[in-house]
Motif scaffolding. Structure first.
Motif, mmCIF file in Angstrom:
data_model
loop_
_atom_site.group_PDB
_atom_site.id
_atom_site.type_symbol
_atom_site.label_atom_id
_atom_site.label_comp_id
_atom_site.label_asym_id
_atom_site.label_seq_id
_atom_site.Cartn_x
_atom_site.Cartn_y
_atom_site.Cartn_z
ATOM 1 N N GLU A 1 0.829 -1.209 0.000
ATOM 2 C CA GLU A 1 0.000 0.000 0.000
ATOM 3 C C GLU A 1 0.862 1.256 0.000
ATOM 4 O O GLU A 1 0.556 2.235 -0.694
ATOM 5 C CB GLU A 1 -0.933 -0.012 1.213
ATOM 6 C CG GLU A 1 -2.031 -1.068 1.115
ATOM 7 C CD GLU A 1 -2.848 -1.180 2.391
ATOM 8 O OE1 GLU A 1 -2.428 -0.579 3.423
ATOM 9 O OE2 GLU A 1 -3.889 -1.862 2.376
ATOM 10 N N LYS A 2 1.938 1.233 0.761
ATOM 11 C CA LYS A 2 2.848 2.380 0.788
ATOM 12 C C LYS A 2 3.498 2.577 -0.575
ATOM 13 O O LYS A 2 3.650 3.708 -1.050
ATOM 14 C CB LYS A 2 3.926 2.169 1.853
ATOM 15 C CG LYS A 2 4.893 3.333 1.976
ATOM 16 C CD LYS A 2 5.909 3.083 3.074
ATOM 17 C CE LYS A 2 6.885 4.256 3.184
ATOM 18 N NZ LYS A 2 7.899 4.031 4.248
ATOM 19 N N ARG B 1 1.274 4.281 -3.054
ATOM 20 C CA ARG B 1 1.153 5.731 -2.859
ATOM 21 C C ARG B 1 2.330 6.477 -3.477
ATOM 22 O O ARG B 1 2.238 7.666 -3.753
ATOM 23 C CB ARG B 1 1.049 6.056 -1.363
ATOM 24 C CG ARG B 1 -0.240 5.584 -0.714
ATOM 25 C CD ARG B 1 -0.436 6.207 0.651
ATOM 26 N NE ARG B 1 0.591 5.816 1.602
ATOM 27 C CZ ARG B 1 0.508 4.754 2.399
ATOM 28 N NH1 ARG B 1 -0.555 3.960 2.337
ATOM 29 N NH2 ARG B 1 1.472 4.465 3.253
ATOM 30 N N ASN B 2 3.435 5.772 -3.656
ATOM 31 C CA ASN B 2 4.624 6.371 -4.274
ATOM 32 C C ASN B 2 4.790 5.804 -5.682
ATOM 33 O O ASN B 2 5.748 5.083 -5.979
ATOM 34 C CB ASN B 2 5.865 6.079 -3.426
ATOM 35 C CG ASN B 2 5.822 6.808 -2.098
ATOM 36 O OD1 ASN B 2 6.160 7.981 -2.012
ATOM 37 N ND2 ASN B 2 5.390 6.120 -1.048
#
Length: 265
Positions: A163-164, A167-168
């Motif tokens: 998920e992180k 986001r990037n």
């Protein structure tokens, strides 16, 4: 004001927007407890990205960057004044395309980098060998083996990382399968939790966990950009060789069984 040429080269090197560059600069300042200016932070980042700031910045700017990078003042003992010693700049050659005269690095770091390049390859191949072995073995349980055969703690950690990463979106991804987001000690845990599927591959469970644990120690040192001692490098290569020989024996047996099965059909 940050040198315009440095900013231009940072954009080209990193491929990110000015906004993101300023965020990185602020992160660098934060890492130094905001004891440095945004200009010095930018020049440190530029040097870390292989930009030859010695050809761009003024003498006093270079001195400040070197002082922050080394934590020590740069002193000319003959004149008793602080200045950059250009005679001791280090030429850093990385591959065929990157050649930089870096005013910040001591020679030993460059030598260690070249020595660790070979060691990194061993760690890279080993860790991904473990991942691929786990995938190949547990795929026999079904395509959803990650959901059915991996513990919740590992899955939750991996889910957060994915998920992180999403986001990037500007950065490349680790891999297509969740196992590529798992830590090396997680891989050991997955094998232990599914030992019935792996018992025919290895001498015993402590052998597997021991090999992974020993290689993980070296891997963690390298991952934080530190060099290994020579005896640690030798141990790493021995453990890696043992691992490859062990799984090669199993792989050969698998191929032989498949060939025999094909013949009978």
């Amino acid at each position: 004001m940050i040198n315009k040429q440095v900013m231009k080269l940072l954009r080209e090197k990193t491929g990110v927007t000015d906004q993101r560059i300023y965020q990185i600069i602020d992160e660098k300042k934060n890492a130094h407890h905001y004891s440095i200016t945004k200009e010095t932070a930018a020049y440190l980042i530029a040097a870390e990205n292989g930009i030859d700031i010695s050809k761009i910045l003024k003498e006093d700017e270079l001195i400040r960057v070197r002082e922050v990078a080394t934590g020590q003042p740069v002193i000319n003992r003959q004149r008793n004044t602080i200045q950059r010693d250009s005679s001791k700049q280090i030429l850093v050659e990385i591959g065929k395309d990157i050649k930089v005269t870096d005013p910040l690095l001591p020679k030993k770091i460059v030598e260690d980098a070249k020595r660790m390049a070979e060691v990194y390859a061993v760690v890279y191949v080993f860790e991904n060998s473990v991942r691929n072995l786990i995938s190949k073995v547990l795929e026999t349980r079904g395509t959803d083996w990650w959901e059915t055969n991996v513990g919740g703690k590992i899955k939750n950690k991996v889910k957060e990382r994915i998920e992180k990463e999403q986001r990037n979106a500007w950065h490349g991804k680790r891999g297509a399968h969740p196992i590529f987001y798992a830590d090396i000690d997680d891989l050991s845990s997955i094998i232990a939790a599914n030992w019935a599927d792996f018992r025919d591959i290895f001498p015993d469970q402590p052998w597997v966990s021991g090999k992974i644990a020993e290689i993980e120690m070296s891997r963690n040192v390298i991952a934080h950009n530190n060099p290994l001692e020579e005896h640690d490098i030798n141990r790493l290569k021995i453990n890696f060789g043992d691992w490859i020989r062990q799984i090669s024996l199993w792989s050969d047996q698998q191929l032989a069984e498949k060939a025999e099965s094909d013949t009978q059909e």
